[in-house]
Motif scaffolding. Structure first.
Motif, PDB file in Angstrom:
ATOM      1  N   PHE A  17      -3.281   8.588 -12.884  1.00 34.16           N
ATOM      2  CA  PHE A  17      -3.846   8.576 -11.537  1.00 34.16           C
ATOM      3  C   PHE A  17      -5.361   8.693 -11.669  1.00 34.16           C
ATOM      4  N   ARG A  18      -6.085   8.073 -10.740  1.00 38.52           N
ATOM      5  CA  ARG A  18      -7.535   8.237 -10.712  1.00 38.52           C
ATOM      6  C   ARG A  18      -7.996   8.343  -9.268  1.00 38.52           C
ATOM      7  N   GLY A  19      -9.132   9.006  -9.084  1.00 40.51           N
ATOM      8  CA  GLY A  19      -9.674   9.169  -7.751  1.00 40.51           C
ATOM      9  C   GLY A  19      -9.470  10.573  -7.223  1.00 40.51           C
ATOM     10  N   ALA A  20      -9.636  10.719  -5.905  1.00 38.75           N
ATOM     11  CA  ALA A  20      -9.546  12.020  -5.259  1.00 38.75           C
ATOM     12  C   ALA A  20      -8.217  12.181  -4.538  1.00 38.75           C
ATOM     13  N   GLY A  21      -7.676  13.363  -4.625  1.00 41.87           N
ATOM     14  CA  GLY A  21      -6.451  13.691  -3.922  1.00 41.87           C
ATOM     15  C   GLY A  21      -6.494  15.149  -3.493  1.00 41.87           C
ATOM     16  N   THR A  45      -6.359  22.268  -1.916  1.00 42.30           N
ATOM     17  CA  THR A  45      -7.443  22.153  -2.895  1.00 42.30           C
ATOM     18  C   THR A  45      -7.686  20.686  -3.231  1.00 42.30           C
ATOM     19  N   LYS A  46      -8.937  20.306  -3.308  1.00 41.93           N
ATOM     20  CA  LYS A  46      -9.302  18.936  -3.695  1.00 41.93           C
ATOM     21  C   LYS A  46      -9.167  18.767  -5.201  1.00 41.93           C
ATOM     22  N   VAL A  47      -8.608  17.622  -5.617  1.00 43.33           N
ATOM     23  CA  VAL A  47      -8.491  17.266  -7.023  1.00 43.33           C
ATOM     24  C   VAL A  47      -9.173  15.918  -7.239  1.00 43.33           C
ATOM     25  N   VAL A  48     -10.029  15.841  -8.237  1.00 38.55           N
ATOM     26  CA  VAL A  48     -10.679  14.576  -8.602  1.00 38.55           C
ATOM     27  C   VAL A  48     -10.285  14.262 -10.038  1.00 38.55           C
ATOM     28  N   VAL A  49      -9.658  13.102 -10.250  1.00 38.52           N
ATOM     29  CA  VAL A  49      -9.314  12.641 -11.585  1.00 38.52           C
ATOM     30  C   VAL A  49     -10.243  11.491 -11.937  1.00 38.52           C
ATOM     31  N   LEU A  50     -11.078  11.707 -12.939  1.00 42.68           N
ATOM     32  CA  LEU A  50     -12.052  10.691 -13.348  1.00 42.68           C
ATOM     33  C   LEU A  50     -11.356   9.516 -14.018  1.00 42.68           C
ATOM     34  N   PRO A  51     -11.976   8.333 -14.042  1.00 39.80           N
ATOM     35  CA  PRO A  51     -11.360   7.179 -14.707  1.00 39.80           C
ATOM     36  C   PRO A  51     -11.143   7.432 -16.186  1.00 39.80           C
ATOM     37  N   ALA A  52     -10.036   6.939 -16.713  1.00 40.84           N
ATOM     38  CA  ALA A  52      -9.707   7.082 -18.121  1.00 40.84           C
ATOM     39  C   ALA A  52     -10.041   5.808 -18.872  1.00 40.84           C
ATOM     40  N   THR A  53     -10.657   5.945 -20.039  1.00 36.89           N
ATOM     41  CA  THR A  53     -10.977   4.781 -20.865  1.00 36.89           C
ATOM     42  C   THR A  53      -9.998   4.589 -21.991  1.00 36.89           C
ATOM     43  N   GLY A  54      -9.208   5.643 -22.279  1.00 35.70           N
ATOM     44  CA  GLY A  54      -8.293   5.563 -23.414  1.00 35.70           C
ATOM     45  C   GLY A  54      -8.950   5.868 -24.742  1.00 35.70           C
ATOM     46  N   SER A  76       1.389  12.081 -22.226  1.00 32.25           N
ATOM     47  CA  SER A  76       2.335  12.072 -21.116  1.00 32.25           C
ATOM     48  C   SER A  76       2.473  10.674 -20.534  1.00 32.25           C
ATOM     49  N   SER A  77       3.335  10.577 -19.521  1.00 28.67           N
ATOM     50  CA  SER A  77       3.480   9.330 -18.777  1.00 28.67           C
ATOM     51  C   SER A  77       2.565   9.296 -17.563  1.00 28.67           C
ATOM     52  N   GLY A  78       1.589  10.180 -17.516  1.00 28.39           N
ATOM     53  CA  GLY A  78       0.586  10.123 -16.462  1.00 28.39           C
ATOM     54  C   GLY A  78       0.214  11.439 -15.850  1.00 28.39           C
ATOM     55  N   CYS A  79       1.137  12.404 -15.794  1.00 38.20           N
ATOM     56  CA  CYS A  79       0.793  13.717 -15.253  1.00 38.20           C
ATOM     57  C   CYS A  79      -0.190  14.427 -16.186  1.00 38.20           C
ATOM     58  N   ILE A  80      -0.795  15.485 -15.668  1.00 44.13           N
ATOM     59  CA  ILE A  80      -1.751  16.284 -16.432  1.00 44.13           C
ATOM     60  C   ILE A  80      -1.045  17.558 -16.851  1.00 44.13           C
TER      61      ILE A  80
END
Length: 225
Positions: A114-118, A212-221, A190-194
Motif C-alpha cells: 500500500f502507498r499513500g495516506a490512510g 490516527t493518520k498513516v502515511v506509507v511512502l512509495p517503495a522502490t524495492g 510479507s504480502s504487503g502488510c507492515i
C-alpha cells in the motif's frame, strides 16, 4: 496526547501481507559482541496477555531495527505514523523533530505494498486472520486451508495486535501487525502488510488512537544497505 516520558523510557533503545516465509535476516554483521540489557528487557516475554508473547532473540535482529527514539524531519504532525518501506522503518512522529522508530518487515514485491495516506479506523487485540482471495489464488495449497480464517492466538500470523488501514472510508486490506517470525524484521518478506516485532506492535497499539493518520511512502524495492 503522547506522553513524552514513555518515549524517553524507550529511547535507548491486503488482510493482505500477513503471512510468513521462514526467511532469515541476512544483515547481522553490525550486531555488538554483547547484547544491551535494556533491549533484552524491552523484548522480554510478556506474561499478562491471553496468549504467550515469547521473548525475542534480539541477536537475530540488526540493532538498527530495534525500537528507539531518533531525530526525524517531516511535515507530518505529531501522532502520525509514517512507514518507509525502503528503509524498513515505521515512525511515530513526536514534537520537536523527533520520532519513535520501529523496525518493520514489508512487502516482498513492490506491487504488494500500500502507498499513500490512510487512517487507522480499527484496532484489534489478538486479531482474526483471513488470507485474501489473491493470496489463495497465488498459493492455494498454502492458504486454501485458511480460507474461512484463523482465530487470534498463538501462531496466528498477525500476532497480538493489528491496526487496520482505511482510505476514504474503505478497508484497504493492509494492516500494521505483529509477527511469528521476528527475525524477518528489516526484510522484504510479507504480502504487503507492515509487520512489527510483537513487543513493538503492542507498544505502538497502546500509543495511538483510532483515526490516527498513516502515511506509507512509495517503495522502490531497493535493498537496505
Amino acid at each position: 496526547m503522547i506522553d513524552r516520558r514513555l518515549f524517553l523510557l524507550a529511547a535507548p533503545v491486503a488482510l493482505a501481507g500477513c503471512t510468513t516465509t521462514g526467511t532469515s535476516n541476512p544483515r547481522l554483521s553490525a550486531l555488538p559482541p554483547t547484547l544491551d540489557p535494556q533491549y533484552v528487557k524491552m523484548y522480554a516475554a510478556i506474561n499478562d496477555e491471553p496468549f504467550p508473547v515469547p521473548a525475542v532473540d534480539i541477536s537475530q535482529i540488526d540493532p538498527r531495527f530495534l525500537r528507539q527514539e531518533v531525530a526525524y524531519s517531516t511535515r507530518e504532525q505529531p501522532g502520525t505514523i509514517v512507514v518507509d518501506p525502503n528503509e524498513r522503518f515505521a515512525y511515530l512522529v513526536l514534537a520537536n523533530g523527533r520520532a519513535l522508530r520501529y523496525g518493520v518487515g514489508v512487502g516482498k514485491q513492490e506491487g504488494f505494498n500500500f502507498r499513500g495516506a490512510g487512517t487507522i479506523a480499527r484496532k484489534a487485540k489478538w486479531p482474526h486472520w483471513t488470507p485474501t482471495p489473491d493470496m489463495i489464488r497465488r498459493e492455494p495449497d498454502r492458504y486454501g486451508p485458511y480460507a474461512s480464517g484463523m482465530p487470534g492466538g498463538e501462531g496466528n500470523p498477525l500476532g497480538p495486535r493489528a491496526l487496520y488501514i482505511y482510505k476514504d472510508g474503505r478497508d484497504t486490506l493492509y494492516r500494521l501487525h505483529g509477527t511469528v517470525e521476528p527475525w524477518t524484521i528489516g526484510t522484504m518478506v510479507s504480502s504487503g502488510c507492515i509487520r512489527f516485532i510483537n513487543q513493538d506492535i503492542i507498544d505502538l497499539y497502546g500509543r495511538v488512537p483510532v483515526d490516527t493518520k498513516v502515511v506509507v511512502l512509495p517503495a522502490t524495492g531497493a535493498a537496505v544497505s
